[in-house]
Each structure stands twice: as structure tokens, then as C-alpha cells.
Design an enzyme around this catalytic site. Structure first.
Site, PDB file in Angstrom:
ATOM      1  CD1 TRP A 192      90.333  41.385  12.623  1.00 40.18           C
ATOM      2  CD2 TRP A 192      89.270  39.892  13.926  1.00 40.18           C
ATOM      3  NE1 TRP A 192      89.061  41.239  12.137  1.00 40.18           N
ATOM      4  CE2 TRP A 192      88.387  40.334  12.918  1.00 40.18           C
ATOM      5  CE3 TRP A 192      88.818  38.959  14.852  1.00 40.18           C
ATOM      6  CZ2 TRP A 192      87.090  39.872  12.809  1.00 40.18           C
ATOM      7  CZ3 TRP A 192      87.524  38.497  14.748  1.00 40.18           C
ATOM      8  CH2 TRP A 192      86.663  38.937  13.736  1.00 40.18           C
ATOM      9  CG  ASP A 205      91.068  33.682  14.965  1.00 42.13           C
ATOM     10  OD1 ASP A 205      90.629  33.013  14.007  1.00 42.13           O
ATOM     11  OD2 ASP A 205      90.794  34.888  15.129  1.00 42.13           O
ATOM     12  CE  LYS A 216      89.791  37.629   5.755  1.00 39.00           C
ATOM     13  NZ  LYS A 216      88.998  37.846   6.941  1.00 39.00           N
TER      14      LYS A 216
END
Ligand code: PLP
Length: 399
Positions: free
Chosen positions: A133, A214, A249
Site C-alpha cells: 500500500w 495490517d 471498508k
């Protein structure tokens, strides 16, 4: 006139936001944006989940006051977030070794953890996956760390470079902070198998590395519980670790900044001390988290009825993404695409490394109005029954 800001340079544009600006300025009617990192429904809208709506109505009706939250946030939120990661009946939690603080999204959780780690391990390096990311590197560098990478994606197989990954972790000195995507890797969509995770965790333990898991897409891989398997694997090995988690999300609450930082410490006393330090980091940055998003998530996590509703809605998002993956593969074939795209079915989560080159991505945009990140990353969650034919046709044409 000379001013204070004479020497300030223009910072580079965020590559993904830059792409969005370009997309917004495009006047072609059928344009499609696959550069985003957001789940859209089949009508191309960001959904407002039914469970969220119910919790919001209840909150409005309760006419709750908006006082300050404690520095670490809402207790029910933190317990709920923690239970999703390590399970309600985790012996580590029962022993008081796990602490969770509400955070400003997954990003905020990473930043609180990074700032604390930097004080604790001033000479350590951070390793992130290659690729990762795009904010991982910048965030840890901003916290003062030198950031390197471990091998991850293998373009030749469109899969994991597992040997390279393991070799890099084996070569890392003790106390290196290793950022690992616990499920649904962003940007590739390629995850290690559970057996590979076992080997990764063993190396992390053996080499005394510091795992920073993560997990920003829990529920988008196989399911809420299944996607936390890696967290539980690390916990079962009795590893001290950091976990940043995000509800952006999974609750479709991007703008509410709902995340959490969880730390597994070696003892209850350690956990108390670590929490006290994390609270200092929070207090001196933004004092305490906002109330609205946290209250909504906490209400859903702690109500059996709303939780069941949320889990079903999350399952529907996951199923829709899977359907889009399947249809994309079929339709690229139908449109005469010269390459087999079935690797897309093995990838998990919202993204796919499509294997398209930067030149192919440019052609896709210019000739077909389909926007993707120059790395070839596409957001499968932005495909829908109205745009998938155009996307498949475009990809088939540029291959
Ligand atoms: N970590 C990863 C791997 C992500 O993909 C994202 C969001 O795109 C985040 C963290 C940040 O999540 P949030 O939007 O909750 O800050």
C-alpha cells in the site's frame, strides 16, 4: 516580497488522487474508474449498510450528548474490534495481555503504532512488502524510520515470491519491524497460503522480528473469522505484536475514520505500560478520537441482531467482488483477450494486480476510458454489471 514560505516546495501529488482528478476532468460519458480503493455496489454507489443506518437512527433518537471520549476511545468499540481479531475467548485477552485503542482509521492505527515503536526502537528498520500500500513507506518514514522492502510479488507467476520473502525475513536483524498484510494484500490481491504463513510466523519468531500486522480488508477474503486466521496464528505462537485494523471498508464508513490499534504484550503489566505510552502519543496528536463513527461501529459489534445483519451485508459485498472476478475472466476471453486472466480468481480482496504494463494502462485510459493505477492495479470492487463489458473489451484490446 520575501516571505516565510519562499523555500517551500510543491509536494508531489498523491498518485491515486491525481488519477481521480484526471478521471473527474474526463468528459467522456462511459468512463470507468478502477483506480480507486473503495467498494462500490452494482449501481456504482458507495453503499450505506443497513446495520449502519439502524445504528445511526438509534443514535439520533437517543439524542446523545457529544462529550469528549477517553483518549483510547470507546470501551465497547475496542473490545469489539479486539474480539474480531483474536476471538472473544482468547486466553491472551483473558490474561490482560491484549490492549486496543480506537484510531483514526487503519492509517491512524499505523501512525500511533509507528510513533510509539520509533521511541522504543530508535535504531530499527521497517520492512514492507514489495510492492505495498503506497502509504506504508511514507507513513513509517515520516515517523522517522528507514524503510526497506521484502520480496513479495512475482510478476512472472503473478503469484507470491515466497522463497524471496522468506529469505529477506531470515536476513533481517532482530527487532526489525515487519509490516505484513494479514489478508487481501493491497495492491496485488496475492496472499500467502496458511501453510506459508506458518513458515513466515516461525521465521518472525526465530529471528525476533517485530510483526506489525495490517488488516484493512477483514471479511473481504473468506469471512470475518477466516480472515483473522493469521492474527490468531501469530497470537498462538505467543508473539508480541502490533495489529492495525480498519472498518473503513468492512463497514463502508470511509469518511468516519474508524480503525483500531491492538497490541499483544508479554504480560498484563506490560500491556498497561504500553497503553499508557500509546495514550501519550494520541493525546499529543489529536487528544481523543471522534464519537460518531466509533459509536456506530460499537453499536453494531455489540448487538447480536445488528452484528448478524452486518456480517450478511459484508458477505454480499465479498460475493459480489468474487462474481466480478469470475465475469472479468470470462469476458476478457469472450472478447478475444490473448492472455489467460484466470489468476484473477486466485487473488483475494478488493484489488487485483492485472499484469497490465504502464503503457497498456495508458492505452486503456486513452482509448477505452478505463482508469487504472499505472502499476496495473485495478479495483475489482469498482466493476459492476453496467461497466464490466467495456472494461473486459478494453483489456482484451490492449493485451
Ligand atoms: N492499510 C492498507 C493495506 C490499506 O489498503 C488501507 C486503505 O486503503 C489502509 C491501511 C488504511 O485504511 P483507512 O482508510 O482505514 O485509514
Amino acid at each position: 516580497m520575501s516571505t516565510l514560505f519562499d523555500s517551500v516546495e510543491l509536494a508531489p501529488r498523491d498518485p491515486i488522487l491525481g488519477l481521480n482528478e484526471q478521471y473527474n476532468a474526463d468528459t467522456r460519458p462511459g468512463k470507468v474508474n478502477l483506480g480507486v480503493g473503495v467498494y462500490y455496489d452494482d449501481q456504482g454507489r458507495i453503499p450505506l449498510l443497513g446495520a449502519v443506518r439502524k445504528a445511526e437512527i438509534a443514535r439520533i433518537e437517543a439524542a446523545a450528548a457529544r462529550g469528549y471520549l477517553p483518549i483510547e476511545g470507546i470501551a465497547g468499540y475496542n473490545q469489539g474490534a479486539q474480539a474480531l481479531l483474536i476471538g472473544k475467548d482468547s486466553p491472551l485477552a483473558a490474561a490482560g495481555r491484549v490492549l486496543t485503542t480506537q484510531a483514526l482509521g487503519g492509517t491512524g492505527a499505523l501512525k500511533i503504532g509507528a510513533d510509539f515503536l520509533r521511541q522504543l526502537l530508535p535504531t530499527s528498520k521497517v520492512l514492507i512488502s514489495d510492492p505495498s500500500w503506497e502509504n506504508h513507506r511514507a507513513l513509517f518514514e515520516r515517523a522517522g524510520f528507514e524503510v526497506g522492502t521484502y520480496a513479495y510479488y512475482d510478476a512472472a507467476t503473478r503469484g507470491l515470491n515466497f522463497d524471496g520473502m522468506l529469505a529477506a525475513l531470515k536476513a533481517a536483524p532482530a527487532n526489525t519491524v515487519v509490516v505484513l498484510h494479514a489478508c487481501c494484500h493491497n495492491p496485488t490481491g496475492v496472499d500467502p497460503t496458511f501453510d506459508q504463513w506458518k513458515q513466515i510466523a516461525a521465521v518472525v519468531k526465530e529471528n525476533k522480528l517485530v510483526p506489525f500486522l495490517d488488516i484493512a480488508y477483514q471479511g473481504f477474503g473468506e469471512g470475518l473469522r477466516e480472515d483473522a486466521a493469521v492474527v490468531r496464528l501469530f497470537a498462538d505462537l505467543d508473539l508480541t505484536m502490533f495489529i492495525s485494523s480498519s472498518f473503513s471498508k468492512s463497514f463502508s464508513l470511509y469518511g468516519e475514520r474508524v480503525g483500531a490499534l491492538t497490541v499483544v504484550a508479554g504480560s498484563k503489566d506490560e500491556a498497561t505500560r504500553v497503553l499508557s505510552q500509546l495514550k501519550r502519543v494520541i493525546r499529543t496528536n489529536y487528544s481523543n478520537p471522534p464519537t460518531h463513527g466509533g459509536t456506530i461501529v460499537s453499536t453494531v459489534l455489540n448487538s447480536p441482531e445488528l452484528f448478524a445483519m452486518w456480517e450478511e451485508e459484508l458477505g454480499a459485498m465479498r460475493d459480489r467482488i468474487r462474481l466480478m472476478r469470475k465475469q472479468l475472466v470470462e469476458k476478457i476471453k469472450e472478447h478475444g483477450g490473448k492472455q489467460d486472466f484466470s489468476f484473477v480468481l486466485q487473488q483475494r480482496g478488493m484489488f487485483s494486480y492485472s499484469g497490465l504494463t504502464s503503457a497498456q494502462v495508458d492505452r486503456l485510459r486513452e482509448e477505452h476510458g478505463v482508469y487504472a493505477v499505472s502499476s496495473g492495479r485495478i479495483c475489482v470492487a469498482a466493476l459492476n454489471s453496467g461497466n464490466i463489458d467495456q472494461v473486459a473489451k478494453g483489456i482484451a484490446a490492449v493485451l
